[in-house]
Design a protein around this motif. Structure first.
Motif, PDB file in Angstrom:
ATOM      1  N   ALA A 325      19.390  47.760  52.470  1.00 45.11           N
ATOM      2  CA  ALA A 325      20.088  48.833  53.191  1.00 45.11           C
ATOM      3  C   ALA A 325      19.420  49.129  54.527  1.00 45.11           C
ATOM      4  O   ALA A 325      20.089  49.334  55.554  1.00 45.11           O
ATOM      5  CB  ALA A 325      20.135  50.094  52.328  1.00 45.11           C
ATOM      6  N   GLU A 326      18.095  49.145  54.532  1.00 40.98           N
ATOM      7  CA  GLU A 326      17.368  49.459  55.761  1.00 40.98           C
ATOM      8  C   GLU A 326      17.474  48.338  56.784  1.00 40.98           C
ATOM      9  O   GLU A 326      17.582  48.588  57.990  1.00 40.98           O
ATOM     10  CB  GLU A 326      15.907  49.776  55.430  1.00 40.98           C
ATOM     11  N   VAL A 327      17.473  47.083  56.318  1.00 38.00           N
ATOM     12  CA  VAL A 327      17.675  45.961  57.239  1.00 38.00           C
ATOM     13  C   VAL A 327      19.054  46.058  57.888  1.00 38.00           C
ATOM     14  O   VAL A 327      19.203  45.887  59.102  1.00 38.00           O
ATOM     15  CB  VAL A 327      17.507  44.619  56.502  1.00 38.00           C
ATOM     16  N   ILE A 328      20.065  46.330  57.092  1.00 37.82           N
ATOM     17  CA  ILE A 328      21.428  46.458  57.608  1.00 37.82           C
ATOM     18  C   ILE A 328      21.520  47.595  58.624  1.00 37.82           C
ATOM     19  O   ILE A 328      22.243  47.516  59.624  1.00 37.82           O
ATOM     20  CB  ILE A 328      22.416  46.670  56.451  1.00 37.82           C
ATOM     21  N   ALA A 329      20.747  48.656  58.393  1.00 33.75           N
ATOM     22  CA  ALA A 329      20.748  49.803  59.307  1.00 33.75           C
ATOM     23  C   ALA A 329      19.892  49.566  60.549  1.00 33.75           C
ATOM     24  O   ALA A 329      19.787  50.450  61.405  1.00 33.75           O
ATOM     25  CB  ALA A 329      20.264  51.048  58.578  1.00 33.75           C
ATOM     26  N   GLY A 330      19.276  48.383  60.638  1.00 33.99           N
ATOM     27  CA  GLY A 330      18.534  48.041  61.845  1.00 33.99           C
ATOM     28  C   GLY A 330      17.045  48.256  61.789  1.00 33.99           C
ATOM     29  O   GLY A 330      16.359  48.142  62.818  1.00 33.99           O
ATOM     30  N   LYS A 331      16.499  48.535  60.606  1.00 30.50           N
ATOM     31  CA  LYS A 331      15.058  48.761  60.489  1.00 30.50           C
ATOM     32  C   LYS A 331      14.320  47.439  60.260  1.00 30.50           C
ATOM     33  O   LYS A 331      14.845  46.526  59.630  1.00 30.50           O
ATOM     34  CB  LYS A 331      14.757  49.734  59.350  1.00 30.50           C
ATOM     35  N   ALA A 332      13.107  47.353  60.764  1.00 31.26           N
ATOM     36  CA  ALA A 332      12.288  46.145  60.628  1.00 31.26           C
ATOM     37  C   ALA A 332      11.471  46.227  59.347  1.00 31.26           C
ATOM     38  O   ALA A 332      10.326  46.682  59.342  1.00 31.26           O
ATOM     39  CB  ALA A 332      11.380  45.984  61.839  1.00 31.26           C
ATOM     40  N   VAL A 333      12.064  45.835  58.236  1.00 29.03           N
ATOM     41  CA  VAL A 333      11.405  45.888  56.934  1.00 29.03           C
ATOM     42  C   VAL A 333      11.637  44.567  56.205  1.00 29.03           C
ATOM     43  O   VAL A 333      12.524  43.792  56.556  1.00 29.03           O
ATOM     44  CB  VAL A 333      11.926  47.053  56.064  1.00 29.03           C
ATOM     45  N   ASP A 334      10.835  44.321  55.180  1.00 29.65           N
ATOM     46  CA  ASP A 334      11.071  43.172  54.316  1.00 29.65           C
ATOM     47  C   ASP A 334      10.586  43.492  52.910  1.00 29.65           C
ATOM     48  O   ASP A 334       9.966  44.531  52.674  1.00 29.65           O
ATOM     49  CB  ASP A 334      10.425  41.893  54.851  1.00 29.65           C
ATOM     50  N   PHE A 335      10.896  42.604  51.995  1.00 27.61           N
ATOM     51  CA  PHE A 335      10.534  42.782  50.593  1.00 27.61           C
ATOM     52  C   PHE A 335       9.489  41.737  50.238  1.00 27.61           C
ATOM     53  O   PHE A 335       9.813  40.569  49.994  1.00 27.61           O
ATOM     54  CB  PHE A 335      11.770  42.638  49.700  1.00 27.61           C
ATOM     55  N   GLN A 336       8.222  42.125  50.264  1.00 26.27           N
ATOM     56  CA  GLN A 336       7.121  41.225  49.939  1.00 26.27           C
ATOM     57  C   GLN A 336       6.087  41.949  49.080  1.00 26.27           C
ATOM     58  O   GLN A 336       4.946  42.165  49.501  1.00 26.27           O
ATOM     59  CB  GLN A 336       6.463  40.695  51.214  1.00 26.27           C
ATOM     60  N   PRO A 337       6.461  42.342  47.884  1.00 22.50           N
ATOM     61  CA  PRO A 337       5.505  43.064  47.030  1.00 22.50           C
ATOM     62  C   PRO A 337       4.388  42.150  46.554  1.00 22.50           C
ATOM     63  O   PRO A 337       4.604  40.973  46.269  1.00 22.50           O
ATOM     64  CB  PRO A 337       6.379  43.526  45.861  1.00 22.50           C
ATOM     65  N   LEU A 338       3.193  42.700  46.451  1.00 21.34           N
ATOM     66  CA  LEU A 338       2.079  41.969  45.853  1.00 21.34           C
ATOM     67  C   LEU A 338       2.081  42.116  44.340  1.00 21.34           C
ATOM     68  O   LEU A 338       1.515  41.277  43.638  1.00 21.34           O
ATOM     69  CB  LEU A 338       0.747  42.485  46.413  1.00 21.34           C
ATOM     70  N   ALA A 339       2.692  43.174  43.843  1.00 20.65           N
ATOM     71  CA  ALA A 339       2.626  43.454  42.408  1.00 20.65           C
ATOM     72  C   ALA A 339       3.909  44.123  41.944  1.00 20.65           C
ATOM     73  O   ALA A 339       4.345  45.114  42.529  1.00 20.65           O
ATOM     74  CB  ALA A 339       1.424  44.351  42.106  1.00 20.65           C
TER      75      ALA A 339
END
Length: 473
Positions: A325-339
């Motif tokens: 949702a945040e990527v679609i809204a134009g935010k610079a985020v990603d999904f890279q969890p360590l745990a």
């Protein structure tokens, strides 16, 4: 009707994505094929099963050593238990409906079918075509079905039908020793069923380290029979029983049971809803391929949850939903969890996060471990829950915590600190120097770190300086 975002599927990932996108100012439509929002998890999965496991825990606690307080034998009212399960589900799904309305998320009930990369048809009471700028696929997974199982027989259960508690069989065979099968086995055993677990692999609860699983098995050896490296080859209905053929290294045997629960895993729904037909790329198992922004091979379409790679867990899906949702809204985020934590809500609970000893060995990663037995925990002794263990897995050079495993009462509630520790790159010293309340179960986390750091005083310290006894030269 045109929307900035259409979300297909309203499970924990789907509704999290829809609500987050709406909070960021996007116009959002949410499609759900069932009458209630929440998907499998809220309606026929993690939430109702935990309601039943709460009841099971109360029964099993009452049956434990009383320490001076005697309880009468529990009186089981299945109708009241079913009501507790359903009222829990109704409360949460009702709250979702209110939150969707409050956020002005348009909800469409029916089967969603993509007919292009910018449109989807919803077939419900009427047929409606929605146009969208972006879409998020959150269609989840379904239970794997075995070809030789006579599913038409009402004595054959799956993870959904088992939650209905229509009756408690005298003897139930659970095919599959994973978390779902073991959780439902815990429920039915507490309500009076004899339980046999048949697992094809060499241990139950695949994914957890064997030392944690052994604690669980020891605690349940009088309640359940565990048959590992055992294949179920046939189930034959008879008027009185289900005749099950089992095969292991010693040969074949026949087991007569009153019910069979099939819990051999889940498979993604990536080949449904017109997803491959519009060009979304899948792997050979039907998982949708995505990048770190949850984006599929079609740039304006995203995928989250069980239909993507990684553990099939609700909390993974909800975090992916926020990311998409945040990527679609134009935010610079990603999904890279360590745990990503995993919890078996059994009795006792088994929980783990990050790197396990098993996975470290498979990947050739050098690790060390530090463990604190609950038999030395003041709170565990006082509470009568000494069958437990807290283990940290760490880098031998930097002592950075890479993983953790806990088995014992409320083990899952103790995992949050360790998940955060892994994400923050904490070391044994960081945890050991953090003051943990005494006496408490979460104190075992700090004590395990002290074992590894060589500062433990609640156990014999292997790293203590060796010196002669006082008075000797």
């Amino acid at each position: 009707m045109t929307y900035d975002l259409v979300v297909l599927g309203s499970g924990p990932g789907g509704y999290a994505a829809a609500f987050r996108a709406a909070d960021l100012g996007l116009s959002v439509a949410l499609i759900e094929r069932h009458n209630n929002l929440g998907g499998v998890c809220l309606n026929v999965g993690c939430i109702p099963s935990k309601a039943l496991l709460h009841v099971a825990g109360k029964i099993l606690e009452a049956e434990a050593p009383s320490h001076g307080v005697q309880f009468a034998k529990p009186m089981i009212d299945l109708e009241a238990i079913r009501h507790h399960r359903q009222s829990t589900v109704d409360t949460l799904t009702g709250n979702l409906k209110l939150m969707a309305e409050g956020r002005h998320v348009a909800v469409f009930h029916g089967e969603g079918q993509f007919d292009s990369s910018h449109s989807i048809v919803v077939k419900g009471d009427t047929e409606q075509r929605l146009e969208f700028k972006h879409a998020i696929i959150a269609v989840g997974s379904r239970a794997i079905r075995l070809p030789f199982i006579p599913y038409q027989d009402p004595r054959i259960l799956d993870a959904t039908s088992a939650l209905q508690l229509e009756r408690i069989p005298k003897h139930m065979l659970v095919i599959g020793g994973g978390i779902i099968g073991l959780e439902m086995a815990t429920v039915y055993q507490s309500l009076g069923a004899q339980i046999t677990i048949a697992e094809l692999g060499d241990q139950i609860m695949t994914g957890a380290d064997k030392d944690l699983v052994r604690v669980f098995e020891k605690a349940n050896k009088s309640r359940m029979d565990f048959l590992t490296q055992t294949q179920v080859t046939a189930v034959e209905p008879t008027p009185d029983t289900l005749k099950v053929r089992l095969k292991d290294a010693h040969g074949e045997q026949t087991l007569n049971v009153d019910a069979v629960l099939v819990a051999v895993g889940r498979t993604p729904n990536g080949r449904n809803a017109g997803i491959p037909e519009i060009g979304v790329k899948l792997d050979e198992r039907g998982f949708i391929l995505t990048n770190d922004q949850c984006q599929t091979s079609i740039p304006n379409i995203y995928a989250i949850g069980d239909v993507t790679h990684g553990p099939m867990l609700a909390h993974k899906a909800s975090h992916q939903g926020h990311t998409a949702a945040e990527v679609i809204a134009g935010k610079a985020v990603d999904f890279q969890p360590l745990a990503i934590p995993s919890i078996a809500y059994t009795y006792p609970e088994v929980a783990w996060v990050g790197l396990t000893e098993t996975s470290a060995k498979q990947q050739g990663i050098a690790v060390k471990t530090a463990a604190f037995p609950w038999s030395a925990s003041g709170r565990a002794i006082a509470s009568g829950v000494t069958q437990g263990k807290t283990k940290l897995i760490y880098d031998p050079e930097t002592e950075r915590v890479l993983g953790a495993g806990i088995v014992g009462a409320h083990a899952g509630e103790l995992l949050g600190e360790l998940t955060l520790a892994i994400e923050f790159g904490a070391t044994l010293e960081d945890i050991a120097l953090t003051i943990h309340a005494h006496p408490s179960l979460h104190e075992t986390v700090g004590l395990a770190a002290e074992v590894g750091a060589g500062t433990i005083t609640d156990l014999p310290n292997k790293q203590a300086v060796k010196r002669q006894p006082s008075g000797r030269a």
